[in-house]
Write a protein that holds these residues in place. Structure first.
Motif, PDB file in Angstrom:
ATOM      1  N   LEU A  33     -10.623   1.933 -26.931  1.00  0.00           N
ATOM      2  CA  LEU A  33      -9.636   2.465 -27.593  1.00  0.00           C
ATOM      3  C   LEU A  33      -9.717   2.322 -29.116  1.00  0.00           C
ATOM      4  N   ARG A  34      -8.855   3.284 -29.739  1.00  0.00           N
ATOM      5  CA  ARG A  34      -9.024   3.349 -31.212  1.00  0.00           C
ATOM      6  C   ARG A  34      -7.450   3.259 -31.709  1.00  0.00           C
TER       7      ARG A  34
ATOM      8  N   ILE B  24     -10.558  12.035 -23.064  1.00  0.00           N
ATOM      9  CA  ILE B  24      -9.920  11.238 -24.133  1.00  0.00           C
ATOM     10  C   ILE B  24      -8.459  11.589 -23.934  1.00  0.00           C
ATOM     11  N   SER B  25      -7.781  10.562 -24.394  1.00  0.00           N
ATOM     12  CA  SER B  25      -6.216  10.790 -24.587  1.00  0.00           C
ATOM     13  C   SER B  25      -5.693  10.520 -25.871  1.00  0.00           C
TER      14      SER B  25
ATOM     15  N   ILE C 295      -7.789  10.158 -17.149  1.00  0.00           N
ATOM     16  CA  ILE C 295      -9.050   9.833 -18.189  1.00  0.00           C
ATOM     17  C   ILE C 295     -10.107   8.936 -17.447  1.00  0.00           C
TER      18      ILE C 295
ATOM     19  N   CYS D  67      -1.836   0.403 -27.318  1.00  0.00           N
ATOM     20  CA  CYS D  67      -3.285   0.126 -26.780  1.00  0.00           C
ATOM     21  C   CYS D  67      -2.921  -1.243 -26.017  1.00  0.00           C
TER      22      CYS D  67
ATOM     23  N   SER E  66      -5.847   6.365 -29.585  1.00  0.00           N
ATOM     24  CA  SER E  66      -6.830   7.344 -28.711  1.00  0.00           C
ATOM     25  C   SER E  66      -7.257   6.291 -27.482  1.00  0.00           C
TER      26      SER E  66
ATOM     27  N   CYS F 119      -2.706   9.472 -26.186  1.00  0.00           N
ATOM     28  CA  CYS F 119      -1.646   8.342 -25.831  1.00  0.00           C
ATOM     29  C   CYS F 119      -0.273   8.913 -25.909  1.00  0.00           C
TER      30      CYS F 119
ATOM     31  N   ILE G 127     -10.988   3.024 -18.582  1.00  0.00           N
ATOM     32  CA  ILE G 127     -11.034   2.840 -20.014  1.00  0.00           C
ATOM     33  C   ILE G 127     -12.342   2.284 -20.576  1.00  0.00           C
TER      34      ILE G 127
ATOM     35  N   HIS H 164     -10.168   6.352 -24.700  1.00  0.00           N
ATOM     36  CA  HIS H 164     -11.386   6.788 -24.166  1.00  0.00           C
ATOM     37  C   HIS H 164     -11.889   6.567 -22.866  1.00  0.00           C
TER      38      HIS H 164
END
Length: 436
Positions: free
Chosen positions: A208-209, A335-336, A202, A258, A328, A338, A205, A330
């Motif tokens: 992240l969420r 977007i992954s 992706i 994360c 997730s 994870c 980075i 980004h």
């Protein structure tokens, strides 16, 4: 670095082949070290006989059965007698004596019971006690020369973090193996997907969420015979000094993922350098639950990594709300989630014990205590931010963070928090609470 700490897709495939081969061969050709009493059987004690402890010891036994590495559960310990004796009785009924050898004199009870279990000739401690106890119990086990598998989180305050990090270094010096119950590191879907993120799937980075939003959790009601300290330990999740609050006890899993995405080397993991956030206790202690405990029921935190990347974190334990447990990443190219599970992927709760046991018998360097401590303190940093309403910085928090969880060794000790005249416990007030 241990195979389980490698995160590329290529490394995952190589690791899978090694683990799968070991399972097929029953690990019978591994060079064995001599364990307790000159035996090739690894002697194990369980410290903490609640639900997670009972689950972890069975995962450990299953890992033994899958690998052919012999283990024997020889001691259990818990603060409460009914928990320790109940666990011992169930294990005796479920397994034969080659796997479980638990006479009554190796069923230990009390706040210092963990020392007696560790000192009765074991090779391994499985630790599933309340999180506030773990730094002290981990340190004791490492000083005693034991391999340790401990559940997460591994600390709930800055002094506990420092104690765990020092014990990690001592474990390395002694050649001891340390596993931590952040099982996503042993889950094939996470290993695959995060490996692909690191290979550029992706791109760079951007943010992240992380989420753990669910319903209300269990409450254990006060028993008439309990003093204040006994009640708090019995109802441990609801006290910050014992659980760290739900952001530490539960949401640590997502924060750990994360940190993993952001780290190249999990023996020296990357962590946020600061956090700000908000939270509160809106629904948890209303009505019949008034006076039960003191933790928040929701948190939102914005974490910042050293390179400026943000991680946005939500956790909530309120019924009737939107539920999600996920992470997730980004990137500039997409977007992954994870994780990317597939049919046939192994149970990560068993796999983490397989990897731990294999490291012991192969005498490989294996210490998950570093990312365990760093991810646990990432969660503590978030709690310090939500409780205070301030921007909290990692270095200052590590250095100046106060003792939340003191060592307790006797039921006669006073607990660190007490109810007021109305029976309510202190709940942190943003703008008033001082992070350090």
């Amino acid at each position: 670095m241990s195979d389980v700490l490698k995160t590329s897709r290529r490394s995952f495939l190589e690791t899978s082949a090694v683990v799968g081969g070991a399972a097929l061969m029953g690990s019978l050709n591994l060079a064995r070290s001599v364990h307790a009493a000159g035996s090739d059987v690894l002697k194990v004690c369980l410290v903490g006989c609640g639900g997670r402890g009972n689950g972890a010891v069975r995962d450990h036994i299953r890992a033994s059965q899958e690998t052919g590495i012999k283990v024997q559960i020889v001691a259990v310990a818990d603060a409460f007698e009914d928990r320790a004796r109940g666990t011992a009785e169930r294990l005796r009924k479920e397994f034969d004596k080659e796997i479980v050898d638990l006479p009554d004199d190796r069923v230990f009870v009390g706040l210092d019971a963990y020392k007696k279990a560790i000192d009765c000739g074991v090779d391994i401690m499985i630790n599933a006690s309340p999180p506030g106890f773990r730094p002290f119990q981990y340190e004791y086990a490492i000083k005693a020369g034991k391999h340790v598998f401990m559940e997460k989180p591994v600390c709930v305050d800055a002094p506990g973090f420092r104690k765990v990090m020092a014990a990690n270094k001592l474990a390395d010096e002694k050649g001891l193996k340390v596993g931590v119950g952040l099982q996503r590191h042993h889950q094939a879907g996470y290993i695959r997907e995060i490996g692909e993120i690191k290979e550029g799937k992706i791109g760079d980075i951007m943010f992240l969420r992380a989420y753990w939003n669910g319903g209300a959790i269990w409450i254990r009601r006060r028993r008439p015979e309990q003093n204040e300290l006994q009640y708090q330990v019995y109802n441990w999740y609801h006290f910050t000094w014992l659980s760290g609050d739900n952001i530490v006890e539960q949401h640590v899993h997502n924060l750990d993922v994360c940190n993993w995405v952001m780290s190249d080397d999990l023996t020296n993991p990357v962590h946020p350098i600061e956090a700000n956030g908000m939270g509160g206790c809106e629904m948890r202690y209303r009505g019949e639950n008034r006076g039960v405990g003191q933790i928040y029921d929701h948190h939102f935190v914005e974490f910042t990594y050293p390179n400026g990347v943000k991680m946005y974190s939500q956790c909530r334990q309120i019924n009737g709300c939107w539920n999600i447990v996920a992470e997730s990443a980004h990137g500039v190219k997409g977007i992954s989630p994870c994780a990317a599970g597939r049919p046939g992927d192994k149970n990560p709760y068993v796999q983490e014990h397989i990897d731990f046991l294999n490291a012991i018998v192969k005498n490989e360097r294996y210490n998950e205590g570093y990312f365990g401590a760093t991810s646990s303190f990432t969660a503590v940093l978030g709690r310090m931010a939500t409780y205070s309403g301030q921007v909290v910085r990692w270095d200052e928090a590590v250095e100046k963070g106060p003792v939340i969880a003191p060592e307790v060794t006797s039921w006669d000790q006073e607990p660190p928090v007490k109810p007021d005249a109305n029976g309510d416990y202190p709940i942190a007030q943003p703008g008033v609470y001082k992070p350090y």
